[in-house]
Design a protein around this motif. Sequence first.
Motif, PDB file in Angstrom:
ATOM      1  N   LYS A 261       0.835  -1.193   0.000  1.00  0.00           N
ATOM      2  CA  LYS A 261       0.000   0.000   0.000  1.00  0.00           C
ATOM      3  C   LYS A 261       0.874   1.248   0.000  1.00  0.00           C
ATOM      4  O   LYS A 261       1.897   1.311   0.688  1.00  0.00           O
ATOM      5  CB  LYS A 261      -0.906  -0.005   1.240  1.00  0.00           C
ATOM      6  CG  LYS A 261      -1.736   1.243   1.446  1.00  0.00           C
ATOM      7  CD  LYS A 261      -2.534   1.144   2.749  1.00  0.00           C
ATOM      8  CE  LYS A 261      -3.315   2.409   3.031  1.00  0.00           C
ATOM      9  NZ  LYS A 261      -4.062   2.319   4.305  1.00  0.00           N
ATOM     10  N   ILE A 262       0.466   2.234  -0.805  1.00  0.00           N
ATOM     11  CA  ILE A 262       1.153   3.520  -0.802  1.00  0.00           C
ATOM     12  C   ILE A 262       0.132   4.614  -0.564  1.00  0.00           C
ATOM     13  O   ILE A 262      -1.041   4.492  -0.941  1.00  0.00           O
ATOM     14  CB  ILE A 262       1.920   3.781  -2.119  1.00  0.00           C
ATOM     15  CG1 ILE A 262       0.964   3.782  -3.314  1.00  0.00           C
ATOM     16  CG2 ILE A 262       3.017   2.757  -2.325  1.00  0.00           C
ATOM     17  CD1 ILE A 262       1.642   4.145  -4.620  1.00  0.00           C
ATOM     18  N   ASN A 263       0.567   5.686   0.089  1.00  0.00           N
ATOM     19  CA  ASN A 263      -0.289   6.835   0.375  1.00  0.00           C
ATOM     20  C   ASN A 263       0.100   7.993  -0.539  1.00  0.00           C
ATOM     21  O   ASN A 263       1.276   8.368  -0.612  1.00  0.00           O
ATOM     22  CB  ASN A 263      -0.154   7.259   1.840  1.00  0.00           C
ATOM     23  CG  ASN A 263      -0.598   6.163   2.797  1.00  0.00           C
ATOM     24  OD1 ASN A 263      -1.705   5.652   2.702  1.00  0.00           O
ATOM     25  ND2 ASN A 263       0.275   5.792   3.716  1.00  0.00           N
ATOM     26  N   ILE A 264      -0.877   8.565  -1.216  1.00  0.00           N
ATOM     27  CA  ILE A 264      -0.621   9.671  -2.138  1.00  0.00           C
ATOM     28  C   ILE A 264      -1.399  10.898  -1.659  1.00  0.00           C
ATOM     29  O   ILE A 264      -2.623  10.833  -1.483  1.00  0.00           O
ATOM     30  CB  ILE A 264      -1.035   9.306  -3.572  1.00  0.00           C
ATOM     31  CG1 ILE A 264      -0.128   8.201  -4.111  1.00  0.00           C
ATOM     32  CG2 ILE A 264      -0.985  10.527  -4.482  1.00  0.00           C
ATOM     33  CD1 ILE A 264      -0.432   7.777  -5.519  1.00  0.00           C
ATOM     34  N   PRO A 265      -0.704  12.015  -1.434  1.00  0.00           N
ATOM     35  CA  PRO A 265      -1.398  13.224  -0.988  1.00  0.00           C
ATOM     36  C   PRO A 265      -2.187  13.865  -2.126  1.00  0.00           C
ATOM     37  O   PRO A 265      -1.735  13.907  -3.269  1.00  0.00           O
ATOM     38  CB  PRO A 265      -0.255  14.135  -0.524  1.00  0.00           C
ATOM     39  CG  PRO A 265       0.943  13.674  -1.294  1.00  0.00           C
ATOM     40  CD  PRO A 265       0.758  12.198  -1.499  1.00  0.00           C
TER      41      PRO A 265
END
Length: 311
Positions: A261-265
């Motif tokens: 999982k990656i978090n993208i602003p």
Amino acid sequence: MTESVTVADLVKANRLEIYAGEDDLDRQITTSDISRPGLELTGYFNYYPAKRIQLLGITETSFAKGMGHDKLVDVMTKMCQPETPAFVISTQLDPPEELTTSAEAAHIPILRTKLTTSRVLSNMTNFLEGKLAERQSVHGVLVDIYGVGVMITGDSGVGKSETALELVKRGHRLIADDRVEVYQQDEQTLVGAAPAILSHLLEIRGIGIIDVMNLFGAGAVRSEVDIDLIVHLELWHDDSHFDRLGNNTESQRFFDVVVPKINIPVKTGRNLAIIIEAAAMNFRARSMGYDATKVFDDNLKRLIKQNANKS
């Protein structure tokens, strides 16, 4: 939620021939396990799995031919239990007449295929495991990007559906919008699909519901895809900290499968579709053995070593 599967569904998905019992195809299948009744043909019924589909191949039918008529009638009658969904005969063989008579009396269909026993066993097992697997409904959007199944999550109104629409316009394929039905196919594979009522549909605030297949063609949608990557969209805050090098790998577990999982602003002016597309391509490159973060680290170490030698 576990879906129900009928014998008719099995026939359609596996292209089976209806040898007998065409009026009884509404019988329910409740387990993905399939039985090959070898011991039962010898008269051993202590642990007969009556709820399973009964698959007979060359071995079983050959053994049955060598049995006496009365004995075979007794065995086939015991095999035709009320909960038995169907009999499947492989390799285009003819079932014993005693089985046909007993199955018709019990209203159990007999199906046939030209495939070998091993092949039809594998095909039916894969189909039933997918249909009968435990499902979890997840709020998000699922898109196929260059063969990578990307599930986009985030708070309501963050822009998931609009991003999916842009990805479809860029040539990628939509699987599900708003709700994703997730199930585990095997120890390493997680599959996502759309609920039947939402299939091919996309909701865009201000426009409403659009039919992606009708607007963009059949190539713009898929029925299901393996979930390889989760992209979580998060509103930008000045005090938020986001990974800039790709060193901090997060993950999310569904059933027994862990998905990266990656978090993208999310911030005004950022093209989320292109960013997610790049994330999918980067994930694919890493899967093939190329890690840009490692390359950067190696270059940095080399530069530090060179500067140290100069001094």
